[in-house]
Scaffold this motif. Structure first.
Motif, short mmCIF file in Angstrom:
data_model
loop_
_atom_site.label_atom_id
_atom_site.label_comp_id
_atom_site.label_asym_id
_atom_site.label_seq_id
_atom_site.Cartn_x
_atom_site.Cartn_y
_atom_site.Cartn_z
N UNK A 1 -1.90 23.17 -48.28
CA UNK A 1 -2.72 22.50 -48.90
C UNK A 1 -3.49 23.52 -49.94
N UNK A 2 -3.70 24.73 -49.57
CA UNK A 2 -4.03 25.53 -50.54
C UNK A 2 -3.31 25.83 -51.87
N UNK A 3 -2.02 25.87 -51.68
CA UNK A 3 -0.97 26.00 -52.85
C UNK A 3 -1.02 24.77 -53.59
N UNK A 4 -1.16 23.52 -53.12
CA UNK A 4 -1.03 22.40 -54.01
C UNK A 4 -2.45 22.27 -54.57
N UNK A 5 -3.62 22.79 -53.90
CA UNK A 5 -4.84 22.76 -54.67
C UNK A 5 -4.94 23.89 -55.76
N UNK A 6 -4.35 24.72 -55.63
CA UNK A 6 -4.14 26.14 -56.79
C UNK A 6 -3.41 25.53 -57.74
N UNK A 7 -2.20 24.90 -57.65
CA UNK A 7 -1.59 24.26 -58.64
C UNK A 7 -2.26 23.42 -59.46
N UNK A 8 -3.18 22.37 -58.41
CA UNK A 8 -3.81 21.39 -59.32
C UNK A 8 -4.84 22.23 -60.20
N UNK A 9 -5.51 23.17 -59.76
CA UNK A 9 -6.59 23.73 -60.42
C UNK A 9 -5.86 24.53 -61.73
N UNK A 10 -4.79 24.84 -61.68
CA UNK A 10 -4.09 25.21 -63.08
C UNK A 10 -3.89 24.24 -63.68
N UNK A 11 -3.58 22.99 -63.38
CA UNK A 11 -3.24 21.72 -64.24
C UNK A 11 -4.38 21.42 -64.89
N UNK A 12 -5.73 21.40 -64.08
CA UNK A 12 -7.05 20.91 -64.46
C UNK A 12 -7.79 22.02 -65.18
N UNK A 13 -7.19 23.12 -65.50
CA UNK A 13 -7.87 24.07 -66.09
C UNK A 13 -9.03 24.56 -65.27
N UNK A 14 -9.27 24.75 -63.94
CA UNK A 14 -10.09 25.09 -62.99
C UNK A 14 -9.84 26.78 -62.61
N UNK A 15 -9.62 27.71 -63.64
CA UNK A 15 -9.33 28.93 -63.27
C UNK A 15 -10.32 29.66 -62.39
N UNK A 16 -11.70 29.28 -62.27
CA UNK A 16 -12.51 29.40 -61.04
C UNK A 16 -11.96 29.39 -59.78
N UNK A 17 -11.48 28.45 -59.61
CA UNK A 17 -10.97 28.05 -58.25
C UNK A 17 -9.69 28.89 -58.00
N UNK A 18 -8.91 29.07 -59.01
CA UNK A 18 -7.78 30.11 -58.83
C UNK A 18 -8.27 31.43 -58.55
N UNK A 19 -9.30 32.18 -59.14
CA UNK A 19 -9.72 33.40 -59.00
C UNK A 19 -10.32 33.33 -57.56
N UNK A 20 -11.23 32.36 -57.17
CA UNK A 20 -11.80 32.39 -55.77
C UNK A 20 -10.64 32.52 -54.89
N UNK A 21 -9.72 31.99 -54.88
CA UNK A 21 -8.68 31.71 -53.82
C UNK A 21 -7.34 32.51 -53.89
N UNK A 22 -7.69 33.52 -54.63
CA UNK A 22 -6.75 34.91 -54.74
C UNK A 22 -7.32 35.90 -53.92
#
Length: 129
Positions: A35-56
């Motif tokens: 679920x986290x991996x899918x949500x990170x992909x969706x964040x990349x697709x939606x331009x939500x780099x804040x989420x990518x950063x927070x979940x790394x």
């Protein structure tokens, strides 16, 4: 025909507002590594780099996760998941993420490793093969 703009990019067939958006906005947490991996992909697709950063994981994340200009994520296929369940401490998700950019269409194939940190799933790194 263009893709449904309300659909979640993660490939779940659910609406973004009911799928990954609550995770991106901090109203929910990923309960599994997949679920986290899918949500990170969706964040990349939606331009939500804040989420990518927070979940790394802070030990492995780069200082800057700014999206690559002109890169458009076009689809995700999960190939396999190992562990990463609600009661696990670690998990691996293998996937293919399709994208289009200046060099034309391409596919990123990765085995992502995830760990729990403070009871939250975070991306650690790509599993060396």
């Amino acid at each position: 025909m263009s893709p449904d703009p309300t659909a979640c990019p993660c490939g779940s067939d659910a609406a973004y507002a009911a799928c990954c958006e609550p995770l991106h906005d901090g109203r929910a947490r990923a309960t599994t590594a997949e679920q986290l991996m899918r949500s990170r992909y969706a964040a990349y697709a939606r331009g939500r780099s804040d989420y990518v950063f927070r979940t790394w994981h802070p030990r492995t994340r780069p200082a800057d996760v700014t999206p690559v200009p002109g890169l458009v994520w076009t689809g995700l296929t999960v190939l396999a998941s190992e562990a990463g369940g609600e009661d696990d401490a670690e998990g691996v998700v293998e996937f293919e993420a399709r994208h289009d950019g200046a060099g034309g269409p391409d596919v990123l194939h990765e085995r992502s490793r995830f760990v729990r940190r403070a009871d939250r799933w975070v991306y650690l790194d790509a599993d060396p093969e």
